[in-house]
Design a protein around this motif. Sequence first.
Motif, mmCIF file in Angstrom:
data_model
loop_
_atom_site.group_PDB
_atom_site.id
_atom_site.type_symbol
_atom_site.label_atom_id
_atom_site.label_comp_id
_atom_site.label_asym_id
_atom_site.label_seq_id
_atom_site.Cartn_x
_atom_site.Cartn_y
_atom_site.Cartn_z
ATOM 1 N N LYS A 151 0.826 -1.226 0.000
ATOM 2 C CA LYS A 151 0.000 0.000 0.000
ATOM 3 C C LYS A 151 0.852 1.265 0.000
ATOM 4 O O LYS A 151 0.581 2.201 -0.734
ATOM 5 C CB LYS A 151 -0.914 0.034 1.248
ATOM 6 C CG LYS A 151 -1.919 -1.088 1.296
ATOM 7 C CD LYS A 151 -3.109 -0.805 0.377
ATOM 8 C CE LYS A 151 -4.032 -1.983 0.348
ATOM 9 N NZ LYS A 151 -4.409 -2.473 -0.961
ATOM 10 N N ILE A 152 1.876 1.303 0.851
ATOM 11 C CA ILE A 152 2.629 2.558 0.997
ATOM 12 C C ILE A 152 3.712 2.686 -0.073
ATOM 13 O O ILE A 152 3.894 3.735 -0.655
ATOM 14 C CB ILE A 152 3.252 2.655 2.407
ATOM 15 C CG1 ILE A 152 2.120 2.687 3.446
ATOM 16 C CG2 ILE A 152 4.123 3.897 2.552
ATOM 17 C CD1 ILE A 152 2.597 2.736 4.876
ATOM 18 N N ARG A 178 20.731 4.784 -3.962
ATOM 19 C CA ARG A 178 19.488 5.162 -3.286
ATOM 20 C C ARG A 178 19.132 4.230 -2.141
ATOM 21 O O ARG A 178 18.121 4.435 -1.467
ATOM 22 C CB ARG A 178 18.322 5.091 -4.271
ATOM 23 C CG ARG A 178 18.513 5.948 -5.478
ATOM 24 C CD ARG A 178 17.323 5.692 -6.356
ATOM 25 N NE ARG A 178 17.576 6.183 -7.687
ATOM 26 C CZ ARG A 178 16.644 6.692 -8.454
ATOM 27 N NH1 ARG A 178 15.411 6.766 -8.030
ATOM 28 N NH2 ARG A 178 16.938 7.101 -9.662
ATOM 29 N N LEU A 179 19.894 3.168 -1.965
ATOM 30 C CA LEU A 179 19.518 2.181 -0.946
ATOM 31 C C LEU A 179 19.535 2.783 0.456
ATOM 32 O O LEU A 179 20.420 3.574 0.794
ATOM 33 C CB LEU A 179 20.487 0.994 -0.994
ATOM 34 C CG LEU A 179 20.386 0.118 -2.241
ATOM 35 C CD1 LEU A 179 21.564 -0.866 -2.305
ATOM 36 C CD2 LEU A 179 19.073 -0.638 -2.256
ATOM 37 N N SER A 180 18.549 2.391 1.278
ATOM 38 C CA SER A 180 18.500 2.894 2.652
ATOM 39 C C SER A 180 19.455 2.114 3.551
ATOM 40 O O SER A 180 19.953 2.626 4.535
ATOM 41 C CB SER A 180 17.091 2.738 3.226
ATOM 42 O OG SER A 180 16.191 3.485 2.490
ATOM 43 N N ARG A 181 19.617 0.842 3.277
ATOM 44 C CA ARG A 181 20.497 -0.070 4.037
ATOM 45 C C ARG A 181 20.042 -0.271 5.471
ATOM 46 O O ARG A 181 20.792 -0.733 6.316
ATOM 47 C CB ARG A 181 21.956 0.433 4.024
ATOM 48 C CG ARG A 181 22.620 0.250 2.699
ATOM 49 C CD ARG A 181 23.955 0.934 2.648
ATOM 50 N NE ARG A 181 23.781 2.362 2.591
ATOM 51 C CZ ARG A 181 24.529 3.239 3.242
ATOM 52 N NH1 ARG A 181 25.512 2.835 3.980
ATOM 53 N NH2 ARG A 181 24.279 4.516 3.155
ATOM 54 N N LEU A 182 18.787 0.106 5.773
ATOM 55 C CA LEU A 182 18.306 -0.009 7.150
ATOM 56 C C LEU A 182 17.669 -1.368 7.385
ATOM 57 O O LEU A 182 16.905 -1.842 6.557
ATOM 58 C CB LEU A 182 17.236 1.055 7.417
ATOM 59 C CG LEU A 182 17.682 2.510 7.364
ATOM 60 C CD1 LEU A 182 16.471 3.433 7.305
ATOM 61 C CD2 LEU A 182 18.515 2.829 8.600
ATOM 62 N N GLY A 183 17.942 -1.953 8.524
ATOM 63 C CA GLY A 183 17.165 -3.095 8.983
ATOM 64 C C GLY A 183 17.367 -4.389 8.211
ATOM 65 O O GLY A 183 18.460 -4.694 7.726
ATOM 66 N N LEU A 190 15.732 -2.802 -2.250
ATOM 67 C CA LEU A 190 16.207 -2.875 -3.637
ATOM 68 C C LEU A 190 15.110 -2.535 -4.639
ATOM 69 O O LEU A 190 15.329 -1.761 -5.572
ATOM 70 C CB LEU A 190 16.703 -4.299 -3.938
ATOM 71 C CG LEU A 190 18.162 -4.598 -3.626
ATOM 72 C CD1 LEU A 190 18.411 -6.090 -3.710
ATOM 73 C CD2 LEU A 190 19.089 -3.850 -4.583
ATOM 74 N N VAL A 191 13.927 -3.111 -4.408
ATOM 75 C CA VAL A 191 12.842 -2.918 -5.379
ATOM 76 C C VAL A 191 12.425 -1.448 -5.400
ATOM 77 O O VAL A 191 12.262 -0.845 -6.463
ATOM 78 C CB VAL A 191 11.642 -3.844 -5.059
ATOM 79 C CG1 VAL A 191 10.447 -3.510 -5.929
ATOM 80 C CG2 VAL A 191 12.040 -5.301 -5.240
ATOM 81 N N VAL A 192 12.290 -0.837 -4.196
ATOM 82 C CA VAL A 192 11.841 0.563 -4.162
ATOM 83 C C VAL A 192 12.941 1.509 -4.645
ATOM 84 O O VAL A 192 12.655 2.568 -5.196
ATOM 85 C CB VAL A 192 11.390 0.955 -2.736
ATOM 86 C CG1 VAL A 192 10.923 2.385 -2.684
ATOM 87 C CG2 VAL A 192 10.274 0.044 -2.287
ATOM 88 N N SER A 193 14.185 1.122 -4.470
ATOM 89 C CA SER A 193 15.275 2.005 -4.885
ATOM 90 C C SER A 193 15.593 1.887 -6.371
ATOM 91 O O SER A 193 16.422 2.645 -6.882
ATOM 92 C CB SER A 193 16.545 1.688 -4.088
ATOM 93 O OG SER A 193 16.298 1.775 -2.710
ATOM 94 N N THR A 233 9.725 6.975 2.131
ATOM 95 C CA THR A 233 8.647 7.908 1.798
ATOM 96 C C THR A 233 9.096 9.356 2.049
ATOM 97 O O THR A 233 9.285 10.120 1.115
ATOM 98 C CB THR A 233 7.374 7.566 2.597
ATOM 99 O OG1 THR A 233 7.739 7.338 3.962
ATOM 100 C CG2 THR A 233 6.697 6.326 2.069
ATOM 101 N N ILE A 234 9.354 9.699 3.319
ATOM 102 C CA ILE A 234 9.741 11.088 3.597
ATOM 103 C C ILE A 234 11.235 11.255 3.861
ATOM 104 O O ILE A 234 11.689 12.337 4.218
ATOM 105 C CB ILE A 234 8.945 11.654 4.802
ATOM 106 C CG1 ILE A 234 8.978 10.671 5.978
ATOM 107 C CG2 ILE A 234 7.524 11.997 4.427
ATOM 108 C CD1 ILE A 234 8.361 11.225 7.235
ATOM 109 N N GLY A 235 11.991 10.165 3.646
ATOM 110 C CA GLY A 235 13.422 10.182 3.950
ATOM 111 C C GLY A 235 14.206 11.210 3.150
ATOM 112 O O GLY A 235 15.289 11.624 3.550
ATOM 113 N N ARG A 236 13.641 11.627 2.005
ATOM 114 C CA ARG A 236 14.326 12.624 1.187
ATOM 115 C C ARG A 236 14.397 13.958 1.940
ATOM 116 O O ARG A 236 15.284 14.754 1.750
ATOM 117 C CB ARG A 236 13.515 12.808 -0.097
ATOM 118 C CG ARG A 236 14.340 13.224 -1.250
ATOM 119 C CD ARG A 236 13.507 13.246 -2.527
ATOM 120 N NE ARG A 236 12.627 12.089 -2.678
ATOM 121 C CZ ARG A 236 11.528 12.116 -3.437
ATOM 122 N NH1 ARG A 236 11.154 13.193 -4.068
ATOM 123 N NH2 ARG A 236 10.783 11.027 -3.554
#
Length: 367
Positions: A151-152, A178-183, A190-193, A233-236
């Motif tokens: 959803k998000i 663009r990877l967050s590398r968190l958690g 990977l898919v979202v980045s 989402t808002i990390g930018r």
Amino acid sequence: MNSASLQLTVVIPTFNEVSNVSVMIDRLTHTLQGIEWEIIFVDDDSQDGTFQKLQTIAACNSRVRMLRRVGRRGLSSACIEGLLASAAPYLAVMDADLQHDENCLPAMFQAVHAEGFDMAVGSRYVEGGSTGDWNQQRVSVSKWATLLSQKILKIQLQDPMSGFFMMRRAVLEDAVYRLSRLGFKILVDLVVSSPKPLRIKEIPFHFGLRVAGESKLDTRVAWDYLMLLADKTIGRYIPAKLISFASVGAMGVGVHLTVLGMGKTFFALPFMYAQGAAVLISMVFNFYLNNLLTYRDQQLQGRAWVWGLLKFMLACSLGGAANVGVANYLYGNDGLWVLSGLMGILVGLIWNFGVTSILVWPQRSAH
Ligand SMILES: Nc1nc2c(ncn2[C@@H]2O[C@H](COP(=O)(O)OP(=O)(O)O)[C@@H](O)[C@H]2O)c(=O)[nH]1
Ligand SMILES: [Mg+2]
């Protein structure tokens, strides 16, 4: 040394998996016949002898390599660093604990090598797959996490929480900055980045039993996942760690008010003493939770914990002074107490976050 060129790297993150790694290597050796492959184990300084065992094996098996990280934790960042150490055109990630069915690997390789897919994902939620013996609670947490990502983050996959997948090297290279590398959820990351939609094949498998060692999955993984969602989402605009730090701070306010209330009513302390106790206890609470959640990937322990607490308290005292100073100044100018109070909190928060991220939890800290 084999002269044929390398086709596939399987990255396997390990944390206290000493009893599983040899079996894992034997199974891959058996399954991956006909492919030029290697394994890169990424070990976060396991204390059960995993790394020493891997070193002994790697010394006489050229298909096995390893990377040891110290003072670091985190499944996603471990996998990414392992993937970046590979020179192969196809890259896979799988767990060390034999819960991922290695018999899927040839079909995954076929999908990315010959069928034109960018990625192949071992899926528990497509026809023919299952979560094995998971209890009801774990099934529903996983379902919720999946739903949130669909959803998000608009991920189309049935099982984006899977830690078992293979991809073309370009998928990593296109997403890497663009990877967050968190958690823990590297597939989601990977898919979202990825800058363009990926062609993904989901391959069913039955999630196996963990025979040896322990699961590292705990409730903190949920916090990590929320941080990943926030970052994506808002990390930018706002760093995920600041969001986590502020959330812990909001809980700290609750602790502060509880201690203050109890000091006043139960112990009949004068306001100043009750307030003083509340400040001290909420600082310890904030430090404890930030160390556990916000900075889980570089958690302080033992003596470093005590030092960290002292530095945290010092930094936050100055943050408190900045808070009061700014709020007082603004209130003197505009007389709006709520706004002045909130601005004071904002300045204090940013100060505390900035200073403690440098002083208490600096990047790349070793033990
Ligand atoms: N390098 C590294 N590996 C980890 C970490 N946490 C878990 N792992 C490994 O990641 C894989 C999956 O972890 P596991 O605890 O089995 O999660 P579960 O299968 O969801 O219960 C296993 O191979 C673990 O050894 C970590 O912080 N660092
Ligand atoms: Mg497992």
